[in-house]
Design an enzyme around this catalytic site. Structure first.
Site, PDB file in Angstrom:
ATOM      1  N   HIS A  56      12.035  49.404  23.637  1.00 38.44           N
ATOM      2  CA  HIS A  56      12.383  50.387  22.378  1.00 38.44           C
ATOM      3  C   HIS A  56      13.055  49.711  21.138  1.00 38.44           C
ATOM      4  CE1 HIS A  56      12.083  53.327  25.631  1.00 38.44           C
ATOM      5  NE2 HIS A  56      13.023  52.451  26.261  1.00 38.44           N
ATOM      6  N   HIS A 220       9.262  56.847  26.960  1.00 37.45           N
ATOM      7  CA  HIS A 220       8.689  56.033  27.955  1.00 37.45           C
ATOM      8  C   HIS A 220       7.361  56.757  28.009  1.00 37.45           C
ATOM      9  CE1 HIS A 220      12.885  56.117  28.838  1.00 37.45           C
ATOM     10  NE2 HIS A 220      12.887  54.746  28.445  1.00 37.45           N
TER      11      HIS A 220
END
Lengths: 332, 212
Positions: A56, A220
């Protein structure tokens, strides 16, 4: 899979090594536990840590520095940090003012952080640990891996506010209250054009057609509200903006911070194109944009896509967003 | 014998380890009926590392040793089994801090704290057809023995192990309410819960090892 990588199983280690070597004066690195922390760790304030999965970036290891996080301990790509990473990081930050855990709302993270907190408190009954759960994603009420709404890019507003407040000497209790207020006023939603491939997995996390988009995607690659055909950018912005605006709801007269966050593979040109559309929507809705952030903050590797975040401001929060911070990516 | 020595507690943990390793396939097969067939492998992965690192753990008293086991299991056991089994050892480790022997009261209180920790962490309640049901049978039996004062400590552990072991049949007709098994709804009725079976097998094996 085509990536700049040597050993895919060492991806997180090698990325952290690069981050450390680029910031040797300001950061320290504990490779055994994936921990990146401030070289000038303060002794006179609450210390703040965050860490969900890797993949991320810049969240969260590249948000470590004065005015934001004091440490981060990410897990593997898209995986919560193991309990001992969180415990070790908490031990490292142990101090009389307390340690603040910022946790994105996913089941694996909640369990690992909860256990580490219990363990750290058992080791040292005098240690104070505060917790802020971030859950800003309006797309779905519950999802794979979550216990309720997901924590996504809105965590940057929480980190920035409590980071600035901690530098000004606020107590652990005050920081928790502030973080909860910011989280409570922050809403996000994302859309994906493509999938992404975790290095150790080697295959895309989901399949999506050339002409398809995933509306409300998680960071995700979790499913969102629906699969749709690609549409003009303004129509996509309309849908995201309305979902976010109506959820809090944001009302005419509100001052807001706006973030147009790239998911990793979207060019900055498209992000600014999107920002222009968002700015007009805000104006039409009577919202005043006091602060704006356009760029990659909380990504999903090389995924093409973006998320929109609106965060309602008051004088207190706006002051904290304006306060200086110095982190590797220098976004604030 | 009115207490368990540290050596006996260590034997109990190494026995649990052996049960997890010896039944890796069997526990996964039980999980395959309604779950995702990984429970036995996940549990064995964690206990394998416990076995490897056993010599490096802090053996100064029972508490720190169990906390080392907790950290290792949590980090190396896959899926939700890591935090669940890790919490059992973490809570008992905290309860047994500084102790080199344990009374029946202390064992019952430590295991009850472990059970409450698991319930808090995973949200399971009694009757959800999870490990918690077997653990509760064990704890309630130990607490009843502590009140009645009947027999030796080993007798009390023996009765408790039987109660935990028998929970697999008691719960067989129940519908699973937690974890992946619960996704199958009513179809989970008539199957054994792998966590309940594993805990019962471990409790029985511990008593057998202690009697030798």
């Amino acid at each position: 899979m085509k990536k700049f990588v040597d050993d895919p199983t060492q991806f997180v280690h090698d990325m952290e090594e690069g981050l450390y070597l680029a910031n040797k004066d300001s950061l320290k690195w504990v490779p055994e536990y994936n921990i990146i922390y401030r070289a000038d760790l303060p002794k006179d304030k609450v210390l703040i840590m965050q860490g969900s999965g890797s993949g991320h970036e810049p969240a969260h290891i590249m948000a470590v520095g004065p005015g934001m996080l004091d440490a981060a301990c990410p897990g593997a790509v898209f995986a919560a940090p193991p309990m001992d990473f969180v415990l070790e990081c908490t031990r490292l930050l142990k101090n009389p003012h307390g340690v603040l855990h910022i946790i994105n709302n996913y089941q694996g993270d909640r369990m690992a952080w909860d256990m580490a907190k219990e363990m750290a408190e058992a080791e040292d009954p005098d240690l104070k640990i505060g917790v802020i759960i971030v859950n800003d994603d309006v797309a779905v009420e519950d999802s794979l891996y979550t216990t309720g709404r997901r924590g996504v890019a809105g965590n940057f507003f929480v980190m920035k506010a409590v980071g600035a407040a901690s530098e000004q000497g606020k107590s652990l209790e005050e920081l928790v209250a502030l973080g909860e207020k910011v989280n409570g006023w922050t809403r996000s939603m994302g859309v994906a054009l493509t999938s992404c491939t975790p290095p150790a997995k080697g295959t895309p996390i989901f399949e999506i057609g050339d002409d398809e988009i995933e509306v409300g995607v998680g960071i995700h690659g979790e499913p969102g509200r629906r699969r749709d055909k690609i549409r003009p950018a303004s129509e996509i912005v309309d849908e995201l903006f309305e979902a976010i605006r109506s959820d809090l709801p944001f009302e005419s007269g509100d001052r807001v911070a706006v973030m147009v966050n790239g998911l990793g593979g979207t060019p900055i040109s498209e992000l600014y194109l999107l920002y222009g559309l968002v700015a007009k929507k805000c104006e039409a809705a009577g919202l005043t944009i006091a602060k704006n952030y356009v760029g990659n903050y909380c990504t999903s590797l090389e995924m093409q896509g973006f998320s929109l975040t609106l965060s309602k401001l008051d004088d207190e929060i706006e002051g904290y967003l304006d306060a200086p911070a110095s982190i590797p990516i220098r976004v604030f | 014998m009115n207490t368990l020595t540290q050596a006996q507690v260590e034997l109990a943990v190494t026995t649990m380890t052996e049960v997890a390793l010896a039944n890796e396939t069997y526990f996964s097969d039980l999980d395959a009926v309604m779950g995702d067939a990984d429970f036995g492998h996940s549990l064995a992965d964690g206990f394998r590392v416990v076995k490897e690192r056993w010599g490096e753990f802090d053996h100064s008293s029972i508490g720190p040793l169990l906390l080392n086991v907790a950290t290792t299991l949590t980090s190396h056991t896959g899926g939700s089994s890591g935090p669940v089994w890790g919490t059992l050892f973490m809570r008992t480790g905290m309860a047994f801090r500084g102790k080199t022997e344990l009374t029946l009261d202390e064992i019952a209180a430590g295991l009850r704290s472990g059970m409450e920790g698991i319930m808090k962490r995973g949200g399971a309640v009694l009757g959800d057809k999870t490990l918690v049901d077997a653990l509760n049978a064990e704890v309630e039996s130990l607490e009843a023995s502590a009140v009645s004062g009947e027999g030796t400590l080993i007798d009390a552990l023996d009765r408790a192990a039987t109660a935990a072991y028998d929970m697999r049949e008691t719960s067989k007709g129940w519908v699973a309410k937690r974890g992946r098994q619960s996704f199958t709804g009513e179809r989970s009725s008539g199957t054994y819960d792998p966590g309940i079976v594993a805990f019962g097998d471990m409790a029985k094996a511990i008593v057998a090892a202690l009697k030798q």
